[in-house]
Scaffold this motif. Structure first.
Motif, PDB file in Angstrom:
ATOM      1  N   ARG A   1      15.954  -5.322  22.651  1.00  0.00           N
ATOM      2  CA  ARG A   1      15.079  -6.372  23.177  1.00  0.00           C
ATOM      3  C   ARG A   1      14.955  -7.563  22.241  1.00  0.00           C
ATOM      4  N   GLN A   2      15.692  -7.547  21.127  1.00  0.00           N
ATOM      5  CA  GLN A   2      15.614  -8.606  20.118  1.00  0.00           C
ATOM      6  C   GLN A   2      14.163  -8.835  19.690  1.00  0.00           C
ATOM      7  N   ALA A   3      13.451  -7.732  19.539  1.00  0.00           N
ATOM      8  CA  ALA A   3      12.057  -7.770  19.097  1.00  0.00           C
ATOM      9  C   ALA A   3      11.998  -7.600  17.582  1.00  0.00           C
ATOM     10  N   THR A   4      10.842  -7.885  17.011  1.00  0.00           N
ATOM     11  CA  THR A   4      10.622  -7.652  15.597  1.00  0.00           C
ATOM     12  C   THR A   4      10.187  -6.211  15.379  1.00  0.00           C
ATOM     13  N   ALA A   5      10.768  -5.562  14.393  1.00  0.00           N
ATOM     14  CA  ALA A   5      10.346  -4.204  14.027  1.00  0.00           C
ATOM     15  C   ALA A   5      10.409  -4.072  12.507  1.00  0.00           C
ATOM     16  N   ALA A   6       9.283  -3.724  11.911  1.00  0.00           N
ATOM     17  CA  ALA A   6       9.221  -3.425  10.477  1.00  0.00           C
ATOM     18  C   ALA A   6       9.056  -1.927  10.346  1.00  0.00           C
ATOM     19  N   ILE A   7      10.134  -1.247   9.972  1.00  0.00           N
ATOM     20  CA  ILE A   7      10.146   0.210   9.853  1.00  0.00           C
ATOM     21  C   ILE A   7      10.094   0.527   8.362  1.00  0.00           C
ATOM     22  N   VAL A   8       8.966   1.067   7.921  1.00  0.00           N
ATOM     23  CA  VAL A   8       8.719   1.197   6.482  1.00  0.00           C
ATOM     24  C   VAL A   8       8.719   2.667   6.074  1.00  0.00           C
ATOM     25  N   ARG A   9       9.590   3.002   5.144  1.00  0.00           N
ATOM     26  CA  ARG A   9       9.587   4.346   4.563  1.00  0.00           C
ATOM     27  C   ARG A   9       8.556   4.364   3.435  1.00  0.00           C
ATOM     28  N   ILE A  10       7.424   4.949   3.729  1.00  0.00           N
ATOM     29  CA  ILE A  10       6.303   4.941   2.800  1.00  0.00           C
ATOM     30  C   ILE A  10       6.422   6.129   1.846  1.00  0.00           C
ATOM     31  N   TYR A  11       6.307   5.842   0.562  1.00  0.00           N
ATOM     32  CA  TYR A  11       6.372   6.875  -0.472  1.00  0.00           C
ATOM     33  C   TYR A  11       4.976   7.203  -0.994  1.00  0.00           C
ATOM     34  N   ALA A  12       4.325   6.261  -1.641  1.00  0.00           N
ATOM     35  CA  ALA A  12       2.985   6.507  -2.182  1.00  0.00           C
ATOM     36  C   ALA A  12       2.191   5.216  -2.115  1.00  0.00           C
ATOM     37  N   LEU A  13       0.951   5.323  -1.663  1.00  0.00           N
ATOM     38  CA  LEU A  13       0.107   4.155  -1.449  1.00  0.00           C
ATOM     39  C   LEU A  13      -1.190   4.271  -2.236  1.00  0.00           C
ATOM     40  N   LEU A  14      -1.826   3.135  -2.409  1.00  0.00           N
ATOM     41  CA  LEU A  14      -3.138   3.043  -3.036  1.00  0.00           C
ATOM     42  C   LEU A  14      -4.043   2.199  -2.159  1.00  0.00           C
ATOM     43  N   GLY A  15      -5.327   2.504  -2.190  1.00  0.00           N
ATOM     44  CA  GLY A  15      -6.272   1.627  -1.526  1.00  0.00           C
ATOM     45  C   GLY A  15      -7.388   2.361  -0.827  1.00  0.00           C
ATOM     46  N   PRO A  16      -8.374   1.609  -0.353  1.00  0.00           N
ATOM     47  CA  PRO A  16      -9.490   2.196   0.381  1.00  0.00           C
ATOM     48  C   PRO A  16      -9.029   2.951   1.623  1.00  0.00           C
ATOM     49  N   ARG A  17      -9.894   3.856   2.049  1.00  0.00           N
ATOM     50  CA  ARG A  17      -9.692   4.702   3.229  1.00  0.00           C
ATOM     51  C   ARG A  17      -8.743   5.865   2.983  1.00  0.00           C
ATOM     52  N   ILE A  18      -8.292   6.049   1.755  1.00  0.00           N
ATOM     53  CA  ILE A  18      -7.449   7.202   1.458  1.00  0.00           C
ATOM     54  C   ILE A  18      -8.183   8.472   1.914  1.00  0.00           C
ATOM     55  N   ASN A  19      -7.473   9.316   2.643  1.00  0.00           N
ATOM     56  CA  ASN A  19      -8.084  10.542   3.167  1.00  0.00           C
ATOM     57  C   ASN A  19      -7.363  11.760   2.592  1.00  0.00           C
ATOM     58  N   MET A  20      -7.845  12.932   2.924  1.00  0.00           N
ATOM     59  CA  MET A  20      -7.260  14.178   2.437  1.00  0.00           C
ATOM     60  C   MET A  20      -6.921  14.089   0.944  1.00  0.00           C
ATOM     61  N   PRO A  21      -7.924  13.841   0.088  1.00  0.00           N
ATOM     62  CA  PRO A  21      -7.631  13.622  -1.340  1.00  0.00           C
ATOM     63  C   PRO A  21      -6.907  14.781  -1.992  1.00  0.00           C
ATOM     64  N   GLU A  22      -7.074  15.987  -1.448  1.00  0.00           N
ATOM     65  CA  GLU A  22      -6.381  17.139  -2.025  1.00  0.00           C
ATOM     66  C   GLU A  22      -4.876  17.053  -1.838  1.00  0.00           C
ATOM     67  N   ALA A  23      -4.423  16.193  -0.919  1.00  0.00           N
ATOM     68  CA  ALA A  23      -2.996  16.075  -0.633  1.00  0.00           C
ATOM     69  C   ALA A  23      -2.312  15.002  -1.470  1.00  0.00           C
ATOM     70  N   TYR A  24      -3.080  14.193  -2.196  1.00  0.00           N
ATOM     71  CA  TYR A  24      -2.510  13.074  -2.934  1.00  0.00           C
ATOM     72  C   TYR A  24      -2.839  13.200  -4.421  1.00  0.00           C
ATOM     73  N   ALA A  25      -1.811  13.113  -5.257  1.00  0.00           N
ATOM     74  CA  ALA A  25      -2.022  13.236  -6.694  1.00  0.00           C
ATOM     75  C   ALA A  25      -2.988  12.181  -7.199  1.00  0.00           C
ATOM     76  N   ILE A  26      -2.823  10.932  -6.752  1.00  0.00           N
ATOM     77  CA  ILE A  26      -3.660   9.857  -7.275  1.00  0.00           C
ATOM     78  C   ILE A  26      -5.125  10.092  -6.938  1.00  0.00           C
ATOM     79  N   ALA A  27      -5.403  10.616  -5.753  1.00  0.00           N
ATOM     80  CA  ALA A  27      -6.791  10.880  -5.365  1.00  0.00           C
ATOM     81  C   ALA A  27      -7.380  12.011  -6.190  1.00  0.00           C
ATOM     82  N   SER A  28      -6.590  13.043  -6.452  1.00  0.00           N
ATOM     83  CA  SER A  28      -7.104  14.148  -7.268  1.00  0.00           C
ATOM     84  C   SER A  28      -7.374  13.681  -8.692  1.00  0.00           C
ATOM     85  N   PHE A  29      -6.539  12.786  -9.212  1.00  0.00           N
ATOM     86  CA  PHE A  29      -6.778  12.224 -10.548  1.00  0.00           C
ATOM     87  C   PHE A  29      -8.109  11.473 -10.574  1.00  0.00           C
TER      88      PHE A  29
END
Length: 325
Positions: free
Chosen positions: A166-194
Motif C-alpha cells: 500500500r506504499q504506507a509508512t511502517a516503523a518496525i522496531v526490534r526493541i532490546y531494552a528500554l528505560l522510562g516511566p510506566r515500566i511494568n513487571m519490574p521482576e522481568a527487567y534487570a534495570i527495574a530490579s536494580f
C-alpha cells in the motif's frame, strides 16, 4: 516529554492515532506523552485505545482515556490513521502457556489488527517487535525466547508486506531494552530490579556469573523518532532500538550513583561465555540525527525510570530514602 519539534508538528497534524495494547508499558507511556503534547481534550478527540478488556486508563496528568476491546477496532470510522501496535502476549506467557495456544493467541491478535488496517484508514504503522526476532534469524534463540522471537519475526513480515503493498509508512522496531516511566513487571527487567534494590536501601545486586551486556534506549526518545517518521511519511523501515552497550555491573553502578550511600554487589564473572543482547546503535543514532532528535542521556533515562518506580512502588522505599521527586 516528546521531542519539542515532534510535539509541535504533531499538534499541527490531523491524523487519528490508534494504540493497540494501550494498557501495557509502551501504550501507557505513549498516551502520557501524547496527552502532554496535545492536552487531554485533544487527546480524547484524536486518540483511540484498544486492549484485551474495556476499562478506563489512568494517565500521568490525572486524566483518563477509555480503552475499548480490540475486537471492536473495526467499528472505527474510516479516517487517516496512524496505528501504534503493541498488543502481544509477552515472553513470560510463552513459558506459562501451551506452545500451540500461545502461538494461536498471538497470531489471532496480529490477524485482527492486520485485517482492520485498511478498514479504518491506516496510512502509518508502528510495530513493537523484539530483539528476539534477530536472535531467531541468527539461530541463537532457545526455548520460550525462540517461540516468542519466531512469532515476532512472523508478525514483522506480515505488517511489512501490508505496508509495501500500500506504499504506507511502517516503523518496525526490534526493541532490546528500554528505560522510562510506566515500566511494568519490574521482576522481568534487570534495570527495574536494580532500581528497586537501590530504593529499598540494598546494594544493587548483579548475580549473573557471566559477563552480561545490554544497551538501553529511552522510550520517549524512541517514540519521538517513530512519530517523526510518521510525520515524514517515510515508507517501510525496520531497525533496532539503540543505546551504548554496557556490562550490567557498570549499569548497576550508574543506578547506585543516584541514591546516596548505595553500593553494588556484582557477582564474580567466572563463566567463559558472555550474554550479549543489544541492537545496532550506530544505525539507530543515524536515524535520530537525520530527524534532529536529541538523545536522552543514559543517566537521565535511569533517573526517569527511578522516579516512576519510586512513585509507583512506595512500599519498597527504605527508611531515610526519599521518594524521587
Amino acid at each position: 516529554m516528546l521531542d519539542p519539534v515532534v510535539a509541535e508538528a504533531l499538534r499541527k497534524d490531523g491524523h487519528r492515532i490508534v494504540i493497540t495494547g494501550a494498557g501495557g508499558w509502551i501504550g501507557l507511556a505513549l498516551l502520557d506523552l501524547l496527552s502532554a503534547a496535545l492536552g487531554p481534550d485533544v487527546l480524547r478527540q484524536r486518540v483511540r485505545a484498544f486492549g484485551s478488556s474495556v476499562r478506563d486508563l489512568a494517565l500521568a496528568d490525572g486524566s483518563t482515556l477509555p480503552q475499548a476491546a480490540l475486537s471492536s477496532i473495526t467499528d472505527l470510522p474510516h479516517a487517516p490513521t496512524w496505528v501504534f501496535h503493541t498488543a502481544f502476549l509477552t515472553k513470560d506467557r510463552a513459558v506459562a502457556m501451551d506452545e500451540r495456544d500461545y502461538a494461536a493467541a498471538n497470531r489471532a491478535i496480529t490477524g485482527q489488527v492486520l485485517a482492520a488496517l485498511d478498514a479504518i484508514g491506516t496510512t502509518g504503522l508502528f510495530v513493537a517487535s523484539s530483539g528476539a526476532a534477530a536472535k531467531v534469524v541468527a539461530g541463537s534463540a532457545q526455548g520460550a525466547l525462540e517461540l516468542y522471537g519466531q512469532l515476532k519475526l512472523e508478525e514483522e513480515e506480515r505488517f511489512a508486506a501490508w505496508a509495501h503493498e500500500r506504499q504506507a509508512t511502517a516503523a518496525i522496531v526490534r526493541i532490546y531494552a528500554l528505560l522510562g516511566p510506566r515500566i511494568n513487571m519490574p521482576e522481568a527487567y534487570a534495570i527495574a530490579s536494580f532500581i528497586l534494590d537501590a530504593l529499598a536501601g540494598r546494594p544493587v545486586a548483579v548475580r549473573s556469573p557471566r559477563q552480561v551486556v545490554r544497551a538501553y534506549a529511552s522510550l520517549r526518545e524512541l517514540l519521538s523518532l517513530v512519530l517523526a517518521m510518521m510525520l515524514r511519511d517515510e515508507g517501510v523501515s525496520r531497525f533496532d532500538s539503540g543505546g551504548e552497550p554496557m556490562e550490567l555491573g557498570d549499569i548497576a553502578r550508574l543506578v547506585a550513583s543516584l541514591v546516596p550511600g548505595c553500593g553494588v554487589d556484582r557477582a564474580a564473572i567466572i563463566a567463559p561465555d558472555a550474554d550479549i543482547y543489544h541492537g545496532d546503535d550506530a544505525s539507530y543514532d543515524a536515524l535520530l540525527r537525520s530527524h534532529g532528535i536529541a538523545r536522552v542521556p543514559l543517566i537521565e533515562g535511569i533517573r526517569e525510570t527511578m522516579d516512576w518506580l519510586g512513585q509507583s512502588h512506595t512500599k519498597t522505599l527504605a527508611p531515610g530514602v526519599p521518594a524521587p521527586a
